[in-house]
Design a protein around this motif. Structure first.
Motif, PDB file in Angstrom:
ATOM      1  N   PHE A   1       0.705  -1.304  -0.039  1.00  0.00           N
ATOM      2  CA  PHE A   1      -0.041  -0.088   0.051  1.00  0.00           C
ATOM      3  C   PHE A   1       0.696   1.323  -0.165  1.00  0.00           C
ATOM      4  CE2 PHE A   1      -3.865  -2.084   0.608  1.00  0.00           C
ATOM      5  CZ  PHE A   1      -3.683  -3.157   1.392  1.00  0.00           C
ATOM      6  N   GLY A   2       0.568   2.103  -0.931  1.00  0.00           N
ATOM      7  CA  GLY A   2       1.194   3.362  -1.034  1.00  0.00           C
ATOM      8  C   GLY A   2       0.759   4.505  -0.379  1.00  0.00           C
ATOM      9  N   ASN A   3       0.558   4.397   1.010  1.00  0.00           N
ATOM     10  CA  ASN A   3      -0.420   5.611   1.828  1.00  0.00           C
ATOM     11  C   ASN A   3       0.676   6.179   2.792  1.00  0.00           C
ATOM     12  OD1 ASN A   3      -3.263   5.035   0.891  1.00  0.00           O
ATOM     13  ND2 ASN A   3      -2.586   3.073   1.575  1.00  0.00           N
ATOM     14  N   TYR A   4       1.636   7.085   2.293  1.00  0.00           N
ATOM     15  CA  TYR A   4       2.505   7.867   2.956  1.00  0.00           C
ATOM     16  C   TYR A   4       1.711   9.282   3.170  1.00  0.00           C
ATOM     17  CZ  TYR A   4       5.921   4.172   2.328  1.00  0.00           C
ATOM     18  OH  TYR A   4       6.474   2.890   2.072  1.00  0.00           O
ATOM     19  N   VAL A   5       2.015   9.791   4.282  1.00  0.00           N
ATOM     20  CA  VAL A   5       1.324  11.268   4.541  1.00  0.00           C
ATOM     21  C   VAL A   5       2.507  12.101   4.744  1.00  0.00           C
ATOM     22  CG1 VAL A   5      -0.190  12.585   5.810  1.00  0.00           C
ATOM     23  CG2 VAL A   5      -0.831  10.424   5.384  1.00  0.00           C
ATOM     24  N   VAL A   6       3.395  11.845   5.432  1.00  0.00           N
ATOM     25  CA  VAL A   6       4.551  12.623   6.012  1.00  0.00           C
ATOM     26  C   VAL A   6       5.718  11.822   5.625  1.00  0.00           C
ATOM     27  CG1 VAL A   6       5.461  14.227   7.724  1.00  0.00           C
ATOM     28  CG2 VAL A   6       3.302  14.156   7.520  1.00  0.00           C
ATOM     29  N   GLU A   7       6.834  12.569   5.011  1.00  0.00           N
ATOM     30  CA  GLU A   7       8.063  11.853   4.749  1.00  0.00           C
ATOM     31  C   GLU A   7       8.897  12.091   6.129  1.00  0.00           C
ATOM     32  OE1 GLU A   7      11.773  11.906   1.573  1.00  0.00           O
ATOM     33  OE2 GLU A   7      10.435  13.548   1.468  1.00  0.00           O
TER      34      GLU A   7
ATOM     35  N   GLY B   1      -4.393   8.523 -13.661  1.00  0.00           N
ATOM     36  CA  GLY B   1      -3.677   8.618 -15.070  1.00  0.00           C
ATOM     37  C   GLY B   1      -2.234   8.235 -15.587  1.00  0.00           C
ATOM     38  N   GLY B   2      -1.511   7.519 -14.411  1.00  0.00           N
ATOM     39  CA  GLY B   2      -0.671   6.602 -14.853  1.00  0.00           C
ATOM     40  C   GLY B   2       0.589   7.009 -13.903  1.00  0.00           C
ATOM     41  N   LYS B   3       0.953   6.102 -13.036  1.00  0.00           N
ATOM     42  CA  LYS B   3       1.741   6.027 -12.091  1.00  0.00           C
ATOM     43  C   LYS B   3       3.279   6.505 -12.501  1.00  0.00           C
ATOM     44  CE  LYS B   3      -0.584   2.086 -10.048  1.00  0.00           C
ATOM     45  NZ  LYS B   3      -1.619   1.574 -11.354  1.00  0.00           N
ATOM     46  N   GLU B   4       3.512   5.790 -13.673  1.00  0.00           N
ATOM     47  CA  GLU B   4       5.088   6.432 -14.018  1.00  0.00           C
ATOM     48  C   GLU B   4       5.155   8.066 -14.187  1.00  0.00           C
ATOM     49  OE1 GLU B   4       3.156   4.016 -15.195  1.00  0.00           O
ATOM     50  OE2 GLU B   4       4.659   2.193 -14.560  1.00  0.00           O
TER      51      GLU B   4
ATOM     52  N   ALA C   1       4.299  13.179  -1.685  1.00  0.00           N
ATOM     53  CA  ALA C   1       3.028  12.368  -2.125  1.00  0.00           C
ATOM     54  C   ALA C   1       3.216  11.874  -3.324  1.00  0.00           C
ATOM     55  CB  ALA C   1       1.869  13.535  -2.062  1.00  0.00           C
ATOM     56  N   PHE C   2       3.693  12.508  -4.171  1.00  0.00           N
ATOM     57  CA  PHE C   2       3.820  11.911  -5.663  1.00  0.00           C
ATOM     58  C   PHE C   2       4.959  10.837  -5.646  1.00  0.00           C
ATOM     59  CE2 PHE C   2       2.769  16.402  -6.475  1.00  0.00           C
ATOM     60  CZ  PHE C   2       1.911  16.603  -7.571  1.00  0.00           C
TER      61      PHE C   2
ATOM     62  N   SER D   1       5.597   5.135  -6.141  1.00  0.00           N
ATOM     63  CA  SER D   1       6.818   4.274  -6.076  1.00  0.00           C
ATOM     64  C   SER D   1       6.144   2.710  -5.360  1.00  0.00           C
ATOM     65  CB  SER D   1       7.961   4.568  -5.174  1.00  0.00           C
ATOM     66  OG  SER D   1       7.545   4.980  -3.864  1.00  0.00           O
ATOM     67  N   THR D   2       5.429   2.886  -4.159  1.00  0.00           N
ATOM     68  CA  THR D   2       5.140   1.822  -3.586  1.00  0.00           C
ATOM     69  C   THR D   2       4.096   0.938  -4.732  1.00  0.00           C
ATOM     70  OG1 THR D   2       3.599   3.058  -2.477  1.00  0.00           O
ATOM     71  CG2 THR D   2       5.468   2.296  -1.525  1.00  0.00           C
ATOM     72  N   ALA D   3       3.142   1.714  -5.404  1.00  0.00           N
ATOM     73  CA  ALA D   3       2.178   1.107  -6.253  1.00  0.00           C
ATOM     74  C   ALA D   3       2.923   0.590  -7.397  1.00  0.00           C
ATOM     75  CB  ALA D   3       1.384   2.249  -6.843  1.00  0.00           C
ATOM     76  N   ILE D   4       4.075   1.081  -7.803  1.00  0.00           N
ATOM     77  CA  ILE D   4       4.604   0.595  -9.004  1.00  0.00           C
ATOM     78  C   ILE D   4       5.286  -0.610  -8.728  1.00  0.00           C
ATOM     79  CG2 ILE D   4       6.744   0.788 -10.658  1.00  0.00           C
ATOM     80  CD1 ILE D   4       5.917   3.814 -10.655  1.00  0.00           C
TER      81      ILE D   4
END
Length: 414
Positions: A213-219, A298-301, A344-345, A350-353
């Motif tokens: 899962f690519g759910n990050y909120v804060v780095e 719209g496209g992960k890459e 966020a981008f 990255s995790t989704a890819i």
């Protein structure tokens, strides 16, 4: 005809199920005081090291050791949790480590003592990294996992931002040891809230079968990795270049985040200014998360490359700031905002890819490899940042970071 009707009814049922937003477990909120304390104290270690006589090399070493301890701790506590089939004790251990170790930091007298306490602190604090995710997955239905993890991170992220805001306000009136004690007290309610709200879920989580899962909120640059579910290292076909690109990305992050407070302090700016830059970074990242998540279709890459270009802009802005000294402060703010906006981008895509490109049986190990690469890169960047700055200056560190981000983009375009 009847078959078409049956399919339509089934599809409508599935659609309604996913449209329904489940009620989140109350124990999510037990993390708020904990995140307020950890977020508010996140800037203090760097600042106190400098106050005790440390320098850029000391700060870089401190971050590298803390990140290494955090990575090893997350793996250790996650495995022990799996073997004992217990979650709650490890979360409470992480909660209790905050008031304990922040209080200890208030009484240290030398940089070496602070580094030692902070390293052990990072190891124990890591029990709150991988274990809560497993508990989240046991607290909601499977089709709501993505939403639940996103909500958990959203609550945690805004708690982190609130802690930074409190740090900004309190830093005007309190000394550094007093700030450590203040955040130790603010983190204490999580221990009691967790004891009352968290219900044990003694069910084994098959981490290999869990989607990434690519759910990050804060780095959160102090402790990496921030999302660990599986730890085997492998190189699934088609992801080798991607991992190299992100190794470069995380080395660049290690060159940047630990040293920004050092730069601002060395230029004579106060703790309040450091806190304001951190608030800008974290708040922008949190506010951007939902919009970026919606744009993923719209496209992960494309989303990832946009994030890396924004991160390159953050580094380029700091390089410019080193060349135009009178504009350093506004450019530092702009750089931090760009860095937060870019996360966020980068974090989501990255995790989704990784999840998408890995085979169905390799998703867990692919995500584990991503975590190892991320941690190794950040540790490396942190370790070399101080030496590079001491010998060649901040401009050299930020310039190298910019080149590394450029390398990441070049690898991803091939």
């Amino acid at each position: 005809m009847s078959q078409r009707v049956a399919i339509a009814v089934r599809n409508a049922s599935v659609a309604n199920r996913y449209r329904y937003i489940p009620k989140m477990p109350r124990w999510f909120y037990s993390f708020v005081p904990f995140k307020v304390a950890t977020g508010g104290s996140s800037a203090l270690v760097s600042l106190y090291l400098l106050e005790l006589g440390g320098n850029a090399s000391t700060v870089g070493l401190t971050f590298a050791l803390a990140s290494l301890a955090s990575m090893l701790g997350a793996l250790f506590w996650g495995r022990v949790s799996d073997r004992t089939l217990r979650r709650k004790p490890f979360i409470l251990l992480g909660f209790a480590s905050v008031p304990l170790f922040l209080t200890a930091m208030a009484f240290v007298k030398t940089p070496a003592q602070l580094i030692a306490v902070n390293t052990v602190y990072a190891f124990f604090l890591a029990s709150t990294l991988s274990v809560p995710i497993a508990l989240v997955l046991r607290s909601v239905r499977k089709h709501s996992w993505d939403h639940a993890i996103g909500k958990f991170n959203e609550i945690s992220g805004w708690g982190w931002v609130l802690g930074l805001v409190l740090g900004f306000g309190l830093s005007r009136f309190l000394t550094m040891p007093q700030l450590f004690l203040a955040f130790a007290i603010l983190g204490l309610p999580s221990v009691f809230m967790g004891e009352r709200m968290i219900r044990e879920a003694p069910i084994y989580i098959n981490r290999r079968a869990i989607k990434a899962f690519g759910n990050y909120v804060v780095e959160k640059a102090r402790y990496f990795p921030s999302f660990i579910l599986h730890t085997n290292f492998s190189l699934p076909e088609g992801l080798g270049r991607f991992y190299v690109a992100f190794l470069l990305f995380w080395i660049a992050a290690g060159l940047y985040f630990p040293q920004m407070p050092v730069l601002l302090t060395s230029e004579g700016y106060t703790r309040e200014v450091v806190y304001l830059t951190l608030i800008a970074n974290s708040a922008v990242s949190a506010m951007n998360y939902t919009r970026v998540g919606a744009a993923m279709r719209g496209g992960k890459e494309g989303i990832l490359k946009k994030g890396l270009l924004l991160r390159a802009g953050a580094f380029a802005t700091m390089v410019l700031g080193m060349l135009v000294s009178p504009a350093l402060l506004p450019l530092a703010f702009a750089s931090y905002i760009l860095a937060g906006y870019s996360w966020a981008f980068i974090g989501i895509s990255s995790t989704a890819i990784v999840s998408e490109r890995a085979g169905e049986k390799e998703k867990g190990s692919a995500m584990g490899s991503y975590n190892v690469v991320s941690s190794a890169g950040y540790i490396t960047g942190s370790a070399i940042s101080g030496t590079l700055i001491s010998s060649a200056g901040f401009g050299a560190a930020f310039g190298l970071g910019l080149a590394l981000i450029g390398g990441s983009l070049a690898l991803l375009k091939k």
